[in-house]
Design an enzyme around this catalytic site. Structure first.
Site, PDB file in Angstrom:
ATOM      1  N   GLU A   1      55.142  73.702 100.484  1.00  0.00           N
ATOM      2  CA  GLU A   1      55.998  72.583 100.089  1.00  0.00           C
ATOM      3  C   GLU A   1      56.955  72.250 101.234  1.00  0.00           C
ATOM      4  O   GLU A   1      57.286  73.110 102.050  1.00  0.00           O
ATOM      5  CB  GLU A   1      56.798  72.955  98.845  1.00  0.00           C
ATOM      6  CG  GLU A   1      55.948  73.246  97.630  1.00  0.00           C
ATOM      7  CD  GLU A   1      55.225  72.017  97.118  1.00  0.00           C
ATOM      8  OE1 GLU A   1      55.793  70.903  97.178  1.00  0.00           O
ATOM      9  OE2 GLU A   1      54.090  72.160  96.651  1.00  0.00           O
TER      10      GLU A   1
ATOM     11  N   ARG B   1      45.603  62.916  98.856  1.00  0.00           N
ATOM     12  CA  ARG B   1      45.828  64.363  98.856  1.00  0.00           C
ATOM     13  C   ARG B   1      44.565  65.023  99.398  1.00  0.00           C
ATOM     14  O   ARG B   1      43.478  64.821  98.878  1.00  0.00           O
ATOM     15  CB  ARG B   1      46.106  64.828  97.424  1.00  0.00           C
ATOM     16  CG  ARG B   1      46.027  66.322  97.165  1.00  0.00           C
ATOM     17  CD  ARG B   1      47.174  67.048  97.852  1.00  0.00           C
ATOM     18  NE  ARG B   1      47.425  68.362  97.326  1.00  0.00           N
ATOM     19  CZ  ARG B   1      46.763  69.463  97.653  1.00  0.00           C
ATOM     20  NH1 ARG B   1      45.749  69.405  98.484  1.00  0.00           N
ATOM     21  NH2 ARG B   1      47.116  70.619  97.146  1.00  0.00           N
TER      22      ARG B   1
ATOM     23  N   ARG C   1      47.286  60.293  93.238  1.00  0.00           N
ATOM     24  CA  ARG C   1      46.859  60.272  94.638  1.00  0.00           C
ATOM     25  C   ARG C   1      45.337  60.353  94.660  1.00  0.00           C
ATOM     26  O   ARG C   1      44.733  61.023  93.825  1.00  0.00           O
ATOM     27  CB  ARG C   1      47.428  61.475  95.395  1.00  0.00           C
ATOM     28  CG  ARG C   1      48.929  61.510  95.462  1.00  0.00           C
ATOM     29  CD  ARG C   1      49.428  62.767  96.110  1.00  0.00           C
ATOM     30  NE  ARG C   1      49.087  63.926  95.287  1.00  0.00           N
ATOM     31  CZ  ARG C   1      49.517  65.162  95.499  1.00  0.00           C
ATOM     32  NH1 ARG C   1      50.306  65.422  96.535  1.00  0.00           N
ATOM     33  NH2 ARG C   1      49.177  66.154  94.712  1.00  0.00           N
TER      34      ARG C   1
END
Length: 156
Positions: A54, A46, A88
């Protein structure tokens, strides 16, 4: 989540935990990629410091496409800062010596990530993109991802 955001802010200020070179093998969305390095076959990462729309949100597909055009199958430098609540790796990515998150914000594909009243790391670049009307900042109705999730829930 509160602890994660505060920790990420602190980690950014203290510097990376490690650095590797990797190949971008997949772009998931506007701020998440899969990497392969010499030490790890699969790294879900990330990008820190930015928040892209999104996938199911307006401009989400454009942000994903911009990141894919910039990074897919490219060798990058990756600085690691820890992990988020989705497991992540939190990273800063550089391609050809340039900070990818800064580029995404400057081009109007993402917001500078903020936590409460704290300024985001790319606030100046976001202000420039807004003034120039670049990307999603050309739309006065563009909604920050955290607000979108609050109103509509996650995309999946």
């Amino acid at each position: 989540m509160l602890a994660l955001c505060c920790w990420a802010s602190l980690a950014w200020a203290q510097g990376p935990l490690g650095t590797e070179y990797a190949l971008v093998t997949r772009v998931v969305d506007g701020d998440t990629v899969w990497l392969r390095s010499a030490t790890r076959a699969r790294i879900k990462a990330r990008l820190m410091g930015m928040d892209a729309p999104e996938r199911c949100q307006a401009y989400g597909a454009l942000a994903s496409a911009a990141l894919q055009d910039l990074l897919l199958q490219r060798a990058v430098k990756v600085e690691f800062f820890g992990r988020d609540s989705y497991q992540r790796d939190l990273v800063r990515v550089y391609v050809d010596g340039h900070d990818v998150a800064a580029w995404m914000v400057r081009q109007g594909h993402a917001w500078s990530y903020r936590w409460r009243a704290e300024a985001g790391p790319y606030d100046d670049l976001e202000a420039q993109a807004k003034t120039a009307g670049r990307g999603l900042f050309a739309d006065a109705q563009a909604m920050a991802p955290r607000d979108f999730r609050r109103q509509h829930g996650p995309c999946h």
